[in-house]
Design a protein around this motif. Structure first.
Motif, PDB file in Angstrom:
ATOM      1  N   THR A   6       0.857  -1.176   0.000  1.00 27.10           N
ATOM      2  CA  THR A   6       0.000   0.000   0.000  1.00 27.10           C
ATOM      3  C   THR A   6       0.898   1.232   0.000  1.00 27.10           C
ATOM      4  OG1 THR A   6      -1.953   1.051   0.983  1.00 27.10           O
ATOM      5  CG2 THR A   6      -0.279   0.240   2.526  1.00 27.10           C
ATOM      6  N   PHE A   7       0.291   2.376  -0.275  1.00 31.19           N
ATOM      7  CA  PHE A   7       1.054   3.618  -0.305  1.00 31.19           C
ATOM      8  C   PHE A   7       0.502   4.549   0.772  1.00 31.19           C
ATOM      9  CE2 PHE A   7       1.263   8.049  -1.602  1.00 31.19           C
ATOM     10  CZ  PHE A   7       2.641   8.215  -1.638  1.00 31.19           C
ATOM     11  N   THR A   8       1.405   5.228   1.484  1.00 28.16           N
ATOM     12  CA  THR A   8       0.961   6.162   2.513  1.00 28.16           C
ATOM     13  C   THR A   8       1.698   7.489   2.432  1.00 28.16           C
ATOM     14  OG1 THR A   8       0.559   6.442   4.898  1.00 28.16           O
ATOM     15  CG2 THR A   8       2.619   5.365   4.285  1.00 28.16           C
ATOM     16  N   MET A   9       1.079   8.525   2.951  1.00 31.58           N
ATOM     17  CA  MET A   9       1.772   9.790   3.201  1.00 31.58           C
ATOM     18  C   MET A   9       1.444  10.213   4.623  1.00 31.58           C
ATOM     19  SD  MET A   9       1.100  11.983  -0.302  1.00 31.58           S
ATOM     20  CE  MET A   9      -0.640  11.595  -0.450  1.00 31.58           C
ATOM     21  N   ILE A  10       2.478  10.650   5.346  1.00 39.14           N
ATOM     22  CA  ILE A  10       2.235  11.375   6.601  1.00 39.14           C
ATOM     23  C   ILE A  10       2.033  12.815   6.153  1.00 39.14           C
ATOM     24  CG2 ILE A  10       3.158  12.018   8.852  1.00 39.14           C
ATOM     25  CD1 ILE A  10       4.824   9.439   8.825  1.00 39.14           C
ATOM     26  N   ILE A  52       6.075   3.438   0.733  1.00 33.52           N
ATOM     27  CA  ILE A  52       5.391   2.222   0.273  1.00 33.52           C
ATOM     28  C   ILE A  52       5.574   1.172   1.368  1.00 33.52           C
ATOM     29  CG2 ILE A  52       5.244   0.426  -1.500  1.00 33.52           C
ATOM     30  CD1 ILE A  52       6.455   2.387  -3.488  1.00 33.52           C
ATOM     31  N   LEU A  53       4.478   0.527   1.723  1.00 34.13           N
ATOM     32  CA  LEU A  53       4.475  -0.431   2.830  1.00 34.13           C
ATOM     33  C   LEU A  53       4.096  -1.808   2.327  1.00 34.13           C
ATOM     34  CD1 LEU A  53       2.388   1.759   5.325  1.00 34.13           C
ATOM     35  CD2 LEU A  53       4.892   1.685   5.075  1.00 34.13           C
ATOM     36  N   GLU A  54       4.765  -2.812   2.874  1.00 31.99           N
ATOM     37  CA  GLU A  54       4.506  -4.194   2.455  1.00 31.99           C
ATOM     38  C   GLU A  54       3.969  -5.012   3.628  1.00 31.99           C
ATOM     39  OE1 GLU A  54       7.334  -6.550  -0.396  1.00 31.99           O
ATOM     40  OE2 GLU A  54       7.818  -7.107   1.664  1.00 31.99           O
ATOM     41  N   LYS A  55       2.936  -5.769   3.350  1.00 29.17           N
ATOM     42  CA  LYS A  55       2.335  -6.675   4.359  1.00 29.17           C
ATOM     43  C   LYS A  55       1.269  -7.474   3.628  1.00 29.17           C
ATOM     44  CE  LYS A  55      -0.137  -6.410   8.822  1.00 29.17           C
ATOM     45  NZ  LYS A  55      -1.221  -7.351   8.496  1.00 29.17           N
ATOM     46  N   ASP A  56       0.974  -8.683   4.070  1.00 31.33           N
ATOM     47  CA  ASP A  56      -0.170  -9.378   3.490  1.00 31.33           C
ATOM     48  C   ASP A  56      -1.409  -8.513   3.699  1.00 31.33           C
ATOM     49  OD1 ASP A  56       1.324 -11.522   2.786  1.00 31.33           O
ATOM     50  OD2 ASP A  56       0.706 -12.800   4.459  1.00 31.33           O
ATOM     51  N   ASN A  57      -2.266  -8.460   2.703  1.00 36.27           N
ATOM     52  CA  ASN A  57      -3.528  -7.714   2.829  1.00 36.27           C
ATOM     53  C   ASN A  57      -3.294  -6.237   3.196  1.00 36.27           C
ATOM     54  OD1 ASN A  57      -6.336  -8.018   2.592  1.00 36.27           O
ATOM     55  ND2 ASN A  57      -6.575  -7.940   4.800  1.00 36.27           N
ATOM     56  N   ALA A  58      -2.231  -5.661   2.601  1.00 31.97           N
ATOM     57  CA  ALA A  58      -1.737  -4.344   3.024  1.00 31.97           C
ATOM     58  C   ALA A  58      -2.793  -3.233   2.958  1.00 31.97           C
ATOM     59  CB  ALA A  58      -0.531  -3.955   2.172  1.00 31.97           C
ATOM     60  N   VAL A  59      -3.525  -3.138   1.839  1.00 37.33           N
ATOM     61  CA  VAL A  59      -4.452  -2.017   1.658  1.00 37.33           C
ATOM     62  C   VAL A  59      -5.515  -2.011   2.763  1.00 37.33           C
ATOM     63  CG1 VAL A  59      -6.293  -1.114   0.164  1.00 37.33           C
ATOM     64  CG2 VAL A  59      -4.075  -1.706  -0.807  1.00 37.33           C
ATOM     65  N   GLU A  60      -6.149  -3.163   2.923  1.00 32.34           N
ATOM     66  CA  GLU A  60      -7.238  -3.268   3.895  1.00 32.34           C
ATOM     67  C   GLU A  60      -6.731  -3.087   5.325  1.00 32.34           C
ATOM     68  OE1 GLU A  60     -10.230  -6.790   4.553  1.00 32.34           O
ATOM     69  OE2 GLU A  60      -9.849  -6.480   2.404  1.00 32.34           O
ATOM     70  N   ASP A  61      -5.620  -3.768   5.645  1.00 32.69           N
ATOM     71  CA  ASP A  61      -5.094  -3.680   7.014  1.00 32.69           C
ATOM     72  C   ASP A  61      -4.635  -2.263   7.344  1.00 32.69           C
ATOM     73  OD1 ASP A  61      -5.613  -6.337   7.112  1.00 32.69           O
ATOM     74  OD2 ASP A  61      -3.550  -6.999   7.456  1.00 32.69           O
ATOM     75  N   PHE A  62      -4.098  -1.568   6.332  1.00 35.55           N
ATOM     76  CA  PHE A  62      -3.632  -0.204   6.609  1.00 35.55           C
ATOM     77  C   PHE A  62      -4.811   0.746   6.807  1.00 35.55           C
ATOM     78  CE2 PHE A  62      -1.606   3.939   5.722  1.00 35.55           C
ATOM     79  CZ  PHE A  62      -0.641   3.883   6.722  1.00 35.55           C
ATOM     80  N   ARG A  63      -5.881   0.561   6.014  1.00 35.90           N
ATOM     81  CA  ARG A  63      -7.075   1.393   6.204  1.00 35.90           C
ATOM     82  C   ARG A  63      -7.642   1.182   7.617  1.00 35.90           C
ATOM     83  NH1 ARG A  63      -8.275   5.318   2.209  1.00 35.90           N
ATOM     84  NH2 ARG A  63     -10.196   5.447   3.400  1.00 35.90           N
ATOM     85  N   GLU A  64      -7.552  -0.047   8.093  1.00 31.98           N
ATOM     86  CA  GLU A  64      -8.006  -0.359   9.462  1.00 31.98           C
ATOM     87  C   GLU A  64      -7.121   0.371  10.486  1.00 31.98           C
ATOM     88  OE1 GLU A  64     -10.634  -2.513   9.889  1.00 31.98           O
ATOM     89  OE2 GLU A  64     -10.537  -2.243  12.076  1.00 31.98           O
ATOM     90  N   LEU A  65      -5.823   0.371  10.240  1.00 29.85           N
ATOM     91  CA  LEU A  65      -4.875   1.013  11.169  1.00 29.85           C
ATOM     92  C   LEU A  65      -5.055   2.533  11.208  1.00 29.85           C
ATOM     93  CD1 LEU A  65      -2.301   0.621  13.016  1.00 29.85           C
ATOM     94  CD2 LEU A  65      -0.946   1.075  10.950  1.00 29.85           C
ATOM     95  N   ILE A  66      -5.404   3.147  10.062  1.00 26.06           N
ATOM     96  CA  ILE A  66      -5.515   4.615  10.063  1.00 26.06           C
ATOM     97  C   ILE A  66      -6.887   5.091  10.555  1.00 26.06           C
ATOM     98  CG2 ILE A  66      -3.724   4.911   8.301  1.00 26.06           C
ATOM     99  CD1 ILE A  66      -5.770   5.662   6.249  1.00 26.06           C
ATOM    100  N   GLY A  67      -7.934   4.320  10.348  1.00 31.89           N
ATOM    101  CA  GLY A  67      -9.262   4.722  10.810  1.00 31.89           C
ATOM    102  C   GLY A  67     -10.013   5.567   9.790  1.00 31.89           C
ATOM    103  N   SER A  68     -11.227   5.954  10.128  1.00 32.15           N
ATOM    104  CA  SER A  68     -12.112   6.677   9.203  1.00 32.15           C
ATOM    105  C   SER A  68     -11.536   8.029   8.794  1.00 32.15           C
ATOM    106  CB  SER A  68     -13.457   6.947   9.859  1.00 32.15           C
ATOM    107  OG  SER A  68     -14.037   5.742  10.248  1.00 32.15           O
ATOM    108  N   THR A  69     -11.975   8.489   7.614  1.00 33.90           N
ATOM    109  CA  THR A  69     -11.534   9.787   7.074  1.00 33.90           C
ATOM    110  C   THR A  69     -11.754  10.904   8.096  1.00 33.90           C
ATOM    111  OG1 THR A  69     -12.253   8.983   4.907  1.00 33.90           O
ATOM    112  CG2 THR A  69     -11.778  11.337   5.091  1.00 33.90           C
TER     113      THR A  69
END
Ligand code: IDP
Ligand code: MG
Length: 156
Positions: free
Chosen positions: A22-26, A92-109
């Motif tokens: 997945t891709f992220t920006m702080i 860029i972050l690597e993990k199984d199921n990265a997109v979904e798991d990262f959205r869970e980690l960041i929380g709602s918009t």
């Protein structure tokens, strides 16, 4: 087939379907508020591997291009002005199921709706200035990652 061969094919298949990045920006608000270290710590302890990272700043034009998909939304100008007002950390972050798991980690918009302990719950200040970006699909993760990084900057 031996376990080693089976494991090789499983890994190979995973690479092909690319559900592992997945891709992220702080975002500028979190950088201004001194949260880079804390956010990277959350990312690491949730099991994501950083395979590319840079401290950079988006020009207004680059922010407009990155968020092109939102160009007809009423908040577009506010969004691109905010995203280009100061430095960010792109990764860029690597993990199984990265997109979904990262959205869970960041929380709602909207941080008011973000679950307790999520990055946006902890560090976001408003719907617009919400500390982090996370890709919303495997396809967009690839597009967004290559928007910011060349092949030689991605070290998995
Ligand atoms: P997401 O970042 O959770 O995927 P999107 O709907 O894709 O949310 O919106 C992209 C970004 O645009 C948000 O992260 C936020 O910074 C900004 N944004 C979304 N909705 C609003 C709004 O109603 N007002 C101001 N900014 C907004
Ligand atoms: Mg989005």
């Amino acid at each position: 087939m031996s376990d080693v061969v089976v494991e090789f094919f499983i890994r190979f298949a995973k690479k092909i379907i690319m559900n592992n990045i997945t891709f992220t920006m702080i975002k500028p608000d979190a950088v201004e508020n001194g949260h880079i270290g804390a956010i990277l710590e959350k990312i690491n302890s949730a099991g994501f591997k950083i395979i590319a990272m840079k401290y950079t700043k988006l020009s207004l034009e680059k922010a407009q291009k990155f968020y092109e998909i939102h160009k007809d939304r009423p908040f577009f100008n506010e969004l691109v002005t905010f995203m280009s007002r100061g430095p960010i950390v792109a990764a860029i972050l690597e993990k199984d199921n990265a997109v979904e798991d990262f959205r869970e980690l960041i929380g709602s918009t909207n941080p008011a709706d973000a679950k307790k302990g999520t990055i946006r719950n902890l560090y976001a200040t408003s719907m617009g200035e919400n500390a982090v970006h996370g890709s919303d699909s495997n396809e967009n993760a690839k597009i967004e990652g290559t928007f910011h990084f060349s092949d030689s900057e991605i070290l998995s």
